[in-house]
Scaffold this active site. Structure first.
Site, PDB file in Angstrom:
ATOM      1  N   GLY A  10       0.811  -1.211   0.000  1.00  0.00           N
ATOM      2  CA  GLY A  10       0.000   0.000   0.000  1.00  0.00           C
ATOM      3  C   GLY A  10       0.850   1.269   0.000  1.00  0.00           C
ATOM      4  N   LEU A  33      -3.701  -7.400  -1.674  1.00  0.00           N
ATOM      5  CA  LEU A  33      -3.820  -6.539  -2.869  1.00  0.00           C
ATOM      6  C   LEU A  33      -5.246  -6.017  -3.061  1.00  0.00           C
ATOM      7  CD1 LEU A  33      -1.411  -8.273  -5.444  1.00  0.00           C
ATOM      8  CD2 LEU A  33      -0.905  -6.487  -3.749  1.00  0.00           C
ATOM      9  N   LYS A 110      -9.241   1.667   5.029  1.00  0.00           N
ATOM     10  CA  LYS A 110      -8.978   2.990   5.602  1.00  0.00           C
ATOM     11  C   LYS A 110      -9.866   4.124   5.110  1.00  0.00           C
ATOM     12  CE  LYS A 110      -5.816   4.570   2.070  1.00  0.00           C
ATOM     13  NZ  LYS A 110      -4.711   5.401   1.709  1.00  0.00           N
ATOM     14  N   SER A 150      -3.859   6.340  14.150  1.00  0.00           N
ATOM     15  CA  SER A 150      -4.257   7.546  13.422  1.00  0.00           C
ATOM     16  C   SER A 150      -4.611   8.648  14.400  1.00  0.00           C
ATOM     17  CB  SER A 150      -5.482   7.196  12.576  1.00  0.00           C
ATOM     18  OG  SER A 150      -6.061   8.351  12.042  1.00  0.00           O
ATOM     19  N   ALA A 151      -4.426   9.887  13.944  1.00  0.00           N
ATOM     20  CA  ALA A 151      -4.859  11.050  14.728  1.00  0.00           C
ATOM     21  C   ALA A 151      -6.357  10.997  14.991  1.00  0.00           C
ATOM     22  CB  ALA A 151      -4.518  12.319  13.966  1.00  0.00           C
ATOM     23  N   TYR A 175     -14.287   3.296  10.805  1.00  0.00           N
ATOM     24  CA  TYR A 175     -12.843   3.191  10.572  1.00  0.00           C
ATOM     25  C   TYR A 175     -12.075   3.664  11.815  1.00  0.00           C
ATOM     26  CZ  TYR A 175      -8.175   4.660   9.341  1.00  0.00           C
ATOM     27  OH  TYR A 175      -6.818   4.854   9.371  1.00  0.00           O
ATOM     28  N   LYS A 179      -9.441   1.741  14.764  1.00  0.00           N
ATOM     29  CA  LYS A 179      -8.099   2.164  15.208  1.00  0.00           C
ATOM     30  C   LYS A 179      -8.074   2.311  16.730  1.00  0.00           C
ATOM     31  CE  LYS A 179      -6.100   2.185  11.323  1.00  0.00           C
ATOM     32  NZ  LYS A 179      -5.144   1.135  11.001  1.00  0.00           N
ATOM     33  N   PHE A 204      -0.614  11.593  11.471  1.00  0.00           N
ATOM     34  CA  PHE A 204      -1.502  12.721  11.179  1.00  0.00           C
ATOM     35  C   PHE A 204      -1.914  12.619   9.698  1.00  0.00           C
ATOM     36  CE2 PHE A 204      -2.458  15.010  15.034  1.00  0.00           C
ATOM     37  CZ  PHE A 204      -1.878  14.107  15.899  1.00  0.00           C
ATOM     38  N   ASN A 225      -9.450  12.061   0.168  1.00  0.00           N
ATOM     39  CA  ASN A 225      -8.516  12.933   0.888  1.00  0.00           C
ATOM     40  C   ASN A 225      -8.094  14.117   0.028  1.00  0.00           C
ATOM     41  OD1 ASN A 225      -7.528   9.862   2.026  1.00  0.00           O
ATOM     42  ND2 ASN A 225      -8.201  11.420   3.462  1.00  0.00           N
TER      43      ASN A 225
HETATM   44  P1  NAD Z   1      -3.387   1.412   1.827  1.00  0.00           P
HETATM   45  O1  NAD Z   1      -4.798   1.016   1.576  1.00  0.00           O
HETATM   46  O2  NAD Z   1      -2.625   1.998   0.690  1.00  0.00           O
HETATM   47  O3  NAD Z   1      -2.557   0.180   2.412  1.00  0.00           O
HETATM   48  C1  NAD Z   1      -3.164  -0.823   3.191  1.00  0.00           C
HETATM   49  C2  NAD Z   1      -2.805  -2.152   2.555  1.00  0.00           C
HETATM   50  O4  NAD Z   1      -3.385  -3.208   3.325  1.00  0.00           O
HETATM   51  C3  NAD Z   1      -3.315  -2.289   1.128  1.00  0.00           C
HETATM   52  O5  NAD Z   1      -2.228  -2.642   0.304  1.00  0.00           O
HETATM   53  C4  NAD Z   1      -4.356  -3.412   1.207  1.00  0.00           C
HETATM   54  O6  NAD Z   1      -4.390  -4.179   0.022  1.00  0.00           O
HETATM   55  C5  NAD Z   1      -3.875  -4.181   2.416  1.00  0.00           C
HETATM   56  N1  NAD Z   1      -4.914  -4.917   3.143  1.00  0.00           N
HETATM   57  C6  NAD Z   1      -6.092  -4.466   3.599  1.00  0.00           C
HETATM   58  N2  NAD Z   1      -6.744  -5.441   4.253  1.00  0.00           N
HETATM   59  C7  NAD Z   1      -5.946  -6.544   4.211  1.00  0.00           C
HETATM   60  C8  NAD Z   1      -6.078  -7.878   4.701  1.00  0.00           C
HETATM   61  N3  NAD Z   1      -7.155  -8.264   5.366  1.00  0.00           N
HETATM   62  N4  NAD Z   1      -5.069  -8.753   4.480  1.00  0.00           N
HETATM   63  C9  NAD Z   1      -3.966  -8.363   3.792  1.00  0.00           C
HETATM   64  N5  NAD Z   1      -3.804  -7.117   3.299  1.00  0.00           N
HETATM   65  C10 NAD Z   1      -4.782  -6.219   3.512  1.00  0.00           C
HETATM   66  O7  NAD Z   1      -3.385   2.426   3.058  1.00  0.00           O
HETATM   67  P2  NAD Z   1      -2.203   3.313   3.641  1.00  0.00           P
HETATM   68  O8  NAD Z   1      -2.577   4.735   3.435  1.00  0.00           O
HETATM   69  O9  NAD Z   1      -0.900   2.813   3.192  1.00  0.00           O
HETATM   70  O10 NAD Z   1      -2.402   3.024   5.188  1.00  0.00           O
HETATM   71  C11 NAD Z   1      -1.662   2.024   5.869  1.00  0.00           C
HETATM   72  C12 NAD Z   1      -2.175   1.955   7.294  1.00  0.00           C
HETATM   73  O11 NAD Z   1      -2.042   3.225   7.910  1.00  0.00           O
HETATM   74  C13 NAD Z   1      -3.648   1.582   7.403  1.00  0.00           C
HETATM   75  O12 NAD Z   1      -3.809   0.733   8.531  1.00  0.00           O
HETATM   76  C14 NAD Z   1      -4.322   2.901   7.634  1.00  0.00           C
HETATM   77  O13 NAD Z   1      -5.521   2.763   8.335  1.00  0.00           O
HETATM   78  C15 NAD Z   1      -3.286   3.627   8.451  1.00  0.00           C
HETATM   79  N6  NAD Z   1      -3.385   5.081   8.381  1.00  0.00           N
HETATM   80  C16 NAD Z   1      -3.409   5.676   7.154  1.00  0.00           C
HETATM   81  C17 NAD Z   1      -3.533   7.075   7.074  1.00  0.00           C
HETATM   82  C18 NAD Z   1      -3.628   7.750   5.737  1.00  0.00           C
HETATM   83  O14 NAD Z   1      -4.121   8.878   5.684  1.00  0.00           O
HETATM   84  N7  NAD Z   1      -3.169   7.151   4.650  1.00  0.00           N
HETATM   85  C19 NAD Z   1      -3.605   7.827   8.246  1.00  0.00           C
HETATM   86  C20 NAD Z   1      -3.545   7.180   9.481  1.00  0.00           C
HETATM   87  C21 NAD Z   1      -3.438   5.794   9.532  1.00  0.00           C
HETATM   88  C1  WQD Z   2      -8.147  17.258   5.057  1.00  0.00           C
HETATM   89  C2  WQD Z   2      -8.872  18.598   4.994  1.00  0.00           C
HETATM   90  C3  WQD Z   2     -11.238  18.385   4.688  1.00  0.00           C
HETATM   91  C4  WQD Z   2     -11.036  16.691   0.659  1.00  0.00           C
HETATM   92  C5  WQD Z   2      -8.513  11.615   7.058  1.00  0.00           C
HETATM   93  C6  WQD Z   2      -9.041  10.589   8.025  1.00  0.00           C
HETATM   94  C7  WQD Z   2      -8.001  10.298   9.077  1.00  0.00           C
HETATM   95  C8  WQD Z   2      -6.674   9.917   8.427  1.00  0.00           C
HETATM   96  C9  WQD Z   2      -6.241  10.921   7.429  1.00  0.00           C
HETATM   97  C10 WQD Z   2      -6.600   7.560   8.183  1.00  0.00           C
HETATM   98  C11 WQD Z   2     -10.180  18.618   5.769  1.00  0.00           C
HETATM   99  C12 WQD Z   2     -10.598  19.074   3.499  1.00  0.00           C
HETATM  100  C13 WQD Z   2     -10.721  17.214   1.884  1.00  0.00           C
HETATM  101  C14 WQD Z   2     -11.676  17.522  -0.294  1.00  0.00           C
HETATM  102  C15 WQD Z   2     -11.591  19.336   1.277  1.00  0.00           C
HETATM  103  N1  WQD Z   2      -6.791   8.687   7.701  1.00  0.00           N
HETATM  104  N2  WQD Z   2     -10.990  18.516   2.189  1.00  0.00           N
HETATM  105  N3  WQD Z   2     -11.915  18.820   0.056  1.00  0.00           N
HETATM  106  O1  WQD Z   2     -10.213  14.226   7.127  1.00  0.00           O
HETATM  107  O2  WQD Z   2      -8.108  15.238   8.091  1.00  0.00           O
HETATM  108  O3  WQD Z   2      -8.243  12.808   7.763  1.00  0.00           O
HETATM  109  O4  WQD Z   2      -7.283  11.147   6.475  1.00  0.00           O
HETATM  110  O5  WQD Z   2      -6.395   7.271   9.333  1.00  0.00           O
HETATM  111  O6  WQD Z   2      -8.512   9.278   9.856  1.00  0.00           O
HETATM  112  O7  WQD Z   2     -10.215  11.099   8.629  1.00  0.00           O
HETATM  113  O8  WQD Z   2      -8.050  14.252   5.790  1.00  0.00           O
HETATM  114  O9  WQD Z   2      -7.427  14.715   3.478  1.00  0.00           O
HETATM  115  O10 WQD Z   2      -9.789  13.959   3.976  1.00  0.00           O
HETATM  116  O11 WQD Z   2      -9.066  16.228   4.676  1.00  0.00           O
HETATM  117  O12 WQD Z   2     -11.827  20.519   1.537  1.00  0.00           O
HETATM  118  O13 WQD Z   2     -12.003  17.093  -1.417  1.00  0.00           O
HETATM  119  O14 WQD Z   2      -9.218  18.863   3.629  1.00  0.00           O
HETATM  120  O15 WQD Z   2     -12.477  18.961   4.978  1.00  0.00           O
HETATM  121  O16 WQD Z   2     -10.320  19.906   6.316  1.00  0.00           O
HETATM  122  P1  WQD Z   2      -8.764  14.213   7.244  1.00  0.00           P
HETATM  123  P2  WQD Z   2      -8.587  14.709   4.402  1.00  0.00           P
END
Ligand code: NAD
Ligand code: WQD
Length: 362
Positions: A10, A33, A110, A150-151, A175, A179, A204, A225
């Site tokens: 991912g 995947l 996610k 996550s935050a 979601y 977490k 964050f 996002n």
């Molecule tokens: P992503 O979706 O790109 O990566 C997650 C990966 O997990 C994917 O490749 C998916 O195929 C795999 N996956 C999901 N369920 C699975 C399962 N049951 N078995 C095997 N593989 C599985 O997401 P990411 O952005 O790389 O996030 C990675 C981690 O970080 C996640 O746990 C997400 O919740 C956490 N996180 C992400 C963000 C963000 O904004 N991207 C923020 C905070 C926390």
């Molecule tokens: C950022 C800012 C929106 C899209 C999320 C999850 C959080 C974590 C990170 C996984 C906000 C604004 C967004 C758009 C906009 N993920 N926005 N137009 O909501 O802070 O966090 O991703 O753990 O759990 O909630 O991130 O990128 O969605 O938004 O105006 O099309 O951008 O309102 O102020 P967020 P985001």
């Protein structure tokens, strides 16, 4: 260390693989995947091969191309995980021992909005996946884990910048609940058996991409996002950005967040391995830059750095959003020696570099 990386294909996992190998670690990826492409892993290998000369001696045989071990499997599939452990055992002093020193656990679903529509799927995948994983890790004596939190666990925080002492809050979506609940599960597991070392990393807002432009975020469908939406507007796939609300109590009325470059985030995982090596038990870290930027700050920075216009329209607030969220990242700096190096301009440049070189993702 040899690390089992769940979800390693991912967005964050693929960037972390590069930093792990550069730091001299090795990894095996397990990913179903569902939200990733095997191509991401090929590109990771390509980036590492191109940086060969700077890599650890174990990979420095001239002309040898190394590949990252990858098993396409679901972490809810106990037998598949058992096989991975069995096939990676090693012999030490005539004894068969577990071959993994730690697990970095990224695998999970996610998408916040999707989790509201499909709560059962989210609870089932994220909770059950982690339960099976933890049980297999325990059975094989691999009791070191870094968990992607996550935050979002802070809910609407009652102090800004957020420190790790800030109480967890009410998550507004399934979601976020997974977490928060998994943090509790991991905390209880560590409390019950102090052989476990558990590191909870509260990310964050990860954005950006590897500076090579070869790997990056590859969302399916309409991005949820902010940054992927902006880059899709920039590349012409979407007409304009919707800015969700301009009446928040922030400097320009739009939501403020702590955006962090994914390469900095990846390096935080390498740093977090130190907490495991020091056998810290349970440790929790905020992983952000400590700076808050509004939606319009990000739009303006993106336009200035990349010289691409981003048309936008002000829309109603998005349900569940909060006004301001940024952290105090000092604990990670003091205890892990980790600090974000990239700024918002770097994040905008690298996000765009990835998108314009890969308009349709992988
Ligand atoms: P992503 O979706 O790109 O990566 C997650 C990966 O997990 C994917 O490749 C998916 O195929 C795999 N996956 C999901 N369920 C699975 C399962 N049951 N078995 C095997 N593989 C599985 O997401 P990411 O952005 O790389 O996030 C990675 C981690 O970080 C996640 O746990 C997400 O919740 C956490 N996180 C992400 C963000 C963000 O904004 N991207 C923020 C905070 C926390
Ligand atoms: C950022 C800012 C929106 C899209 C999320 C999850 C959080 C974590 C990170 C996984 C906000 C604004 C967004 C758009 C906009 N993920 N926005 N137009 O909501 O802070 O966090 O991703 O753990 O759990 O909630 O991130 O990128 O969605 O938004 O105006 O099309 O951008 O309102 O102020 P967020 P985001």
């Amino acid at each position: 260390m040899n690390i089992l990386v769940t979800g390693g294909a991912g967005f964050i996992g693929s960037h972390t693989l590069i930093e792990l190998y550069k730091a001299g670690h090795t990894a095996l990826v397990v990913d179903n995947l569902y939200n990733a492409k095997a191509e991401a892993l090929h590109r990771v290998e390509e980036i590492l091969n191109s940086q060969f000369s700077t890599l650890n001696s174990q990979f420095s045989t001239l002309n040898s191309q190394f590949s990252i071990p990858f098993v396409q499997a679901d972490i809810r599939d106990r037998e598949a995980l058992e096989n991975i452990f069995r096939q990676n055992e090693k012999i030490v002093n005539g004894q068969v021992v577990n071959g993994f020193d730690a697990c970095i656990h990224f695998a999970g679903l996610k998408a916040v909005g999707e989790s509201v529509a499909k709560p059962l799927e989210y609870y089932e995948n994220n909770m059950n996946g982690t339960f099976v994983l933890l049980d297999v890790l325990r059975r094989h004596g691999c009791k070191n884990i870094i968990f992607s939190s996550s935050a979002t666990v802070y809910g609407d925080p009652n102090e800004i910048p957020i420190t790790e002492n800030c109480p967890k809050g009410q998550c507004t979506n399934p979601y976020g609940q997974t977490k928060s609940m998994l943090e509790q599960v991991l905390t209880d597991v560590q409390k019950a058996d102090n052989e476990w070392n558990v590191v909870l990393l509260r990310y964050f807002n990860p954005i950006g991409a590897h500076p090579s432009g070869r790997i990056g975020e590859n969302p399916n469908g309409i991005p949820n996002n902010l940054m992927p939406y902006i880059t899709q507007v920039a590349v012409g796939k979407r007409e304009k950005l919707g800015v969700f609300g301009n009446d928040y109590p922030t400097h320009d009325g739009t939501g403020v967040r702590d955006y962090i470059h994914v390469v900095d985030l990846a390096r935080a995982h390498v740093a977090a391995l130190q907490a495991i090596e020091r056998k810290q038990g349970l440790a929790v870290y905020n992983i952000g830059t400590g700076h808050g930027y509004s939606v319009l700050d990000v739009v303006k920075a993106f336009e200035r750095v990349n010289k691409v216009p981003i048309p936008y329209a002000i829309m109603p607030r998005r349900a569940g959003d909060i006004a301001t969220c940024y952290c105090n990242p000092k604990k990670a700096e003091l205890e892990l020696g980790w600090k974000a190096q990239f700024d918002l301009d770097d994040m905008c440049r690298d996000s765009w570099n990835w998108q314009r070189n890969n308009p349709n993702g992988y």
